[in-house]
Each structure stands twice: as C-alpha cells, then as structure tokens.
Enzyme design. Structure first.
Site, PDB file in Angstrom:
ATOM      1  N   TYR A  53       0.828  -1.210   0.000  1.00  0.00           N
ATOM      2  CA  TYR A  53       0.000   0.000   0.000  1.00  0.00           C
ATOM      3  C   TYR A  53       0.858   1.255   0.000  1.00  0.00           C
ATOM      4  CZ  TYR A  53       0.950   1.167   4.919  1.00  0.00           C
ATOM      5  OH  TYR A  53       1.561   1.536   6.086  1.00  0.00           O
ATOM      6  N   LYS A  72       6.452  -1.976   2.016  1.00  0.00           N
ATOM      7  CA  LYS A  72       5.263  -1.335   2.602  1.00  0.00           C
ATOM      8  C   LYS A  72       4.086  -2.307   2.475  1.00  0.00           C
ATOM      9  CE  LYS A  72       3.405   3.348   3.110  1.00  0.00           C
ATOM     10  NZ  LYS A  72       3.462   3.305   4.570  1.00  0.00           N
ATOM     11  N   GLU A 102      12.601   2.837  13.764  1.00  0.00           N
ATOM     12  CA  GLU A 102      11.731   3.892  13.222  1.00  0.00           C
ATOM     13  C   GLU A 102      10.496   3.989  14.092  1.00  0.00           C
ATOM     14  OE1 GLU A 102      10.142   2.879   9.329  1.00  0.00           O
ATOM     15  OE2 GLU A 102       9.922   0.782   9.875  1.00  0.00           O
ATOM     16  N   LEU A 140      11.269   1.378   6.815  1.00  0.00           N
ATOM     17  CA  LEU A 140      10.724   1.817   5.531  1.00  0.00           C
ATOM     18  C   LEU A 140      11.474   3.087   5.127  1.00  0.00           C
ATOM     19  CD1 LEU A 140       8.351   1.292   3.463  1.00  0.00           C
ATOM     20  CD2 LEU A 140       7.276   3.258   4.564  1.00  0.00           C
TER      21      LEU A 140
HETATM   22  N1  DCS Z   1       7.855   3.968   8.521  1.00  0.00           N
HETATM   23  C1  DCS Z   1       6.681   3.305   8.553  1.00  0.00           C
HETATM   24  C2  DCS Z   1       6.619   1.996   9.271  1.00  0.00           C
HETATM   25  C3  DCS Z   1       5.545   3.852   7.930  1.00  0.00           C
HETATM   26  O1  DCS Z   1       4.378   3.187   7.955  1.00  0.00           O
HETATM   27  C4  DCS Z   1       5.644   5.119   7.285  1.00  0.00           C
HETATM   28  C5  DCS Z   1       4.495   5.755   6.584  1.00  0.00           C
HETATM   29  C6  DCS Z   1       6.893   5.778   7.289  1.00  0.00           C
HETATM   30  C7  DCS Z   1       7.976   5.158   7.905  1.00  0.00           C
HETATM   31  C8  DCS Z   1       7.085   7.122   6.633  1.00  0.00           C
HETATM   32  O2  DCS Z   1       6.980   7.012   5.242  1.00  0.00           O
HETATM   33  P1  DCS Z   1       6.469   8.191   4.337  1.00  0.00           P
HETATM   34  O3  DCS Z   1       7.329   9.366   4.651  1.00  0.00           O
HETATM   35  O4  DCS Z   1       6.697   7.695   2.949  1.00  0.00           O
HETATM   36  O5  DCS Z   1       5.048   8.435   4.647  1.00  0.00           O
HETATM   37  N2  DCS Z   1       3.223   5.344   6.953  1.00  0.00           N
HETATM   38  C9  DCS Z   1       2.040   5.777   6.242  1.00  0.00           C
HETATM   39  C10 DCS Z   1       0.838   5.231   6.906  1.00  0.00           C
HETATM   40  O6  DCS Z   1       0.642   4.055   7.096  1.00  0.00           O
HETATM   41  N3  DCS Z   1       0.053   6.244   7.268  1.00  0.00           N
HETATM   42  O7  DCS Z   1       0.604   7.451   6.963  1.00  0.00           O
HETATM   43  C11 DCS Z   1       1.838   7.262   6.276  1.00  0.00           C
END
Ligand code: DCS
Length: 283
Positions: A32, A146, A178, A202
C-alpha cells in the site's frame, strides 16, 4: 457521491465489490501507499508510485497497469472527488482465490483500490511538538516493504496511544529503528542522525524530502543507527511521515528532549519543507 479507484476503473463507492477470499483480507498479502494531496496536487507522486511498484516486486506481486496509467488515474480520482487538501490511500492485493498460503495457481489478477479523504495538516502539533514512548520492535525483518501486514505496527501504536503518546519509537534491543508509521531522527550538535535505509525500516518519502531540506540548510546527515540512551541525549528529536510531515518530538517516556520544545534546527527543517509543498499556509 464518493468515487473509488477499483483496478483500472473509477466507480461509485457502493459498486466496489471485494471478495471475502481476497488475499489482502485473509493474509494481508499486498502492498500500500499513503500519498498527500496539497492544494489539489499529489505531493511526491512519482516517488510513492515507484515505491509501490518496488514493494510489489519484492513480494512477487504483479501490478497489471503501467506507472503512467496509475498516475493519471490518481489525478482523475482526486479531481472527481474534488479533494483540495487530504490524502490518497491505495492498496494492491494478490487477488481473490480459494484460501491457500502459497500464491494462487493459476495466478489471478491483483485487486487495486484507492480512495481519497480530506484531511487537515497537523499545524498546532507541528509547533508544539508531540510526546512519544519506546516500544519494542516486534515486526518481521522486511520492514523495507510497505506491506499490508501491519499487526506489529498496530500494536505498537496502540501501546503509544494508551500512554497518551502520539507515536511509538520502535527499538530492536537498544537500537532505534523507526516509528510505528513514521521515520525517526535525532539532532545533536547540528547533525541529523537516522537509521540507514536497510531491511529494518521503511525508506520514507518524507525522509528523502528531509534529506534534501538538510542539504539546503547546511545540516549534515549521518545514516547510522543510534541507541535509546543516545536518543534521550539528543538536542532535538523529530519524526516524519506523509501525514505528520516534520514533527517535533519533545519528550520520550516522559523525559524531556533538549529544552522540551521545538528546537531551532527542527524549525529550519520545517521551513525548508514548507517551501517544497504546493501550498504554504504557514506553520
Ligand atoms: N515507517 C513506517 C513503518 C511507515 O508506515 C511510514 C508511513 C513511514 C515510515 C514514513 O513514510 P512516508 O514518509 O513515505 O510516509 N506510513 C504511512 C501510513 O501508514 N500512514 O501514513 C503514512
């Protein structure tokens, strides 16, 4: 009437039909993206679409549309739904077939759904900062994908929220990886530290925008893992994600970080970030 992108068609929400044997539903077998819409424009669309195809590739899932077609469909979707500021949620699963763990034989078409939602920027939290807490990282070893499998992330966020925190700072042993849905950074003596983009995190799109901002404001970036203890000793601490942008973390496990307010480097980063987004409403 809210419109949904369903495979390569944009249709009314009530006409979307998802099978109960969809592998996304049964196994979390899919990938996703969450993409931000600022002022009717999709922010870092190419980067998000590229990462979606990379994630799909890593789990041997074929998305049967070109990146170009998907890009155009997303624009059409936000136009039809008249979204000014908000986000797109998009997922692709390995399709619907009788339940078995191994891939469907013969292969079936993947199932793509995307919808939009109006959201506001977290403007006051971007100023005041938020609280976070440490939570053991219990996820698998392919956090670079992701994936729809988010149970480890869901449980971590729930623990944080139950402690009145905005986000969980995940750690494997002593090492910070993270956040449950964000990337984490510490700032010490004007240097930004963050975990390297390997299989344990990620590689956030906002993380990449932050690196560009660091370059612009003359802040060195060190992609090196740091410990919980080092985190508590940072001058400033931030998290980033598509929805949270460049968010100051002012306390961890109720221990103040630096002055306990948004720091000067964080503010500079936020200003540089602000210049990159299509609308500037000020923070
Ligand atoms: N790490 C994880 C585990 C994430 O799920 C996300 C984003 C990030 C880092 C940051 O990535 P981006 O900068 O590309 O957003 N998670 C998305 C989510 O599930 N909801 O909002 C953003």
């Amino acid at each position: 009437m809210v419109k949904i992108l369903w495979n390569d068609r944009i249709i009314n929400e009530e006409d979307v039909k998802i099978g109960f044997e969809d592998r996304g539903y049964q196994f979390g077998d899919g990938v996703y993206e969450v993409i931000k819409i600022y002022n009717g424009d999709v922010f870092t669309a190419t980067e998000h679409i590229d990462r979606l195809y990379e994630s799909a590739d890593k789990i041997q899932l074929v998305i049967p549309y070109t990146k170009d077609v998907l890009h155009k469909m997303l624009y059409e979707l936000i136009e039809l739904n008249e979204v000014k500021n908000g986000q797109i949620y998009l997922q692709v699963t390995r399709g619907t077939s009788p339940r078995q763990h191994n891939f469907p034989t013969p292969a079936v078409e993947s199932v793509l759904t995307a919808y939009t939602k109006e959201t506001n920027r977290p403007l006051s939290q971007l100023q005041t900062g938020v609280k976070a807490c440490f939570v053991e990282d219990m996820r698998w070893l392919r956090c670079d994908i992701k994936s729809l499998n988010l149970l480890g992330n869901v449980l971590a966020k729930q623990e944080a929220v139950s402690k009145d925190c905005f986000e969980a700072i995940l750690h494997r042993g002593e090492v910070i990886t993270e956040g449950s849905s964000s990337n984490m950074y510490g700032i010490k003596n004007g240097v930004l530290y963050t975990h390297p983009a390997n299989n344990l995190i990620l590689n956030g799109i906002t993380r990449r925008v932050i690196f560009a901002c660091c370059e612009e404001i003359g802040m060195p970036v060190v992609e090196e893992a740091f410990t919980k203890q080092q985190a508590l000793e940072m001058d400033e601490f931030i998290m980033s994600s598509t929805s949270a942008e460049v968010m100051p973390i002012v306390s961890i496990d109720d221990q103040m970080i630096g002055s306990g307010t948004r720091g000067q480097w964080t503010e500079k980063l936020q200003q540089a970030f602000e210049k990159k987004i299509p609308v500037s409403v000020g923070i």
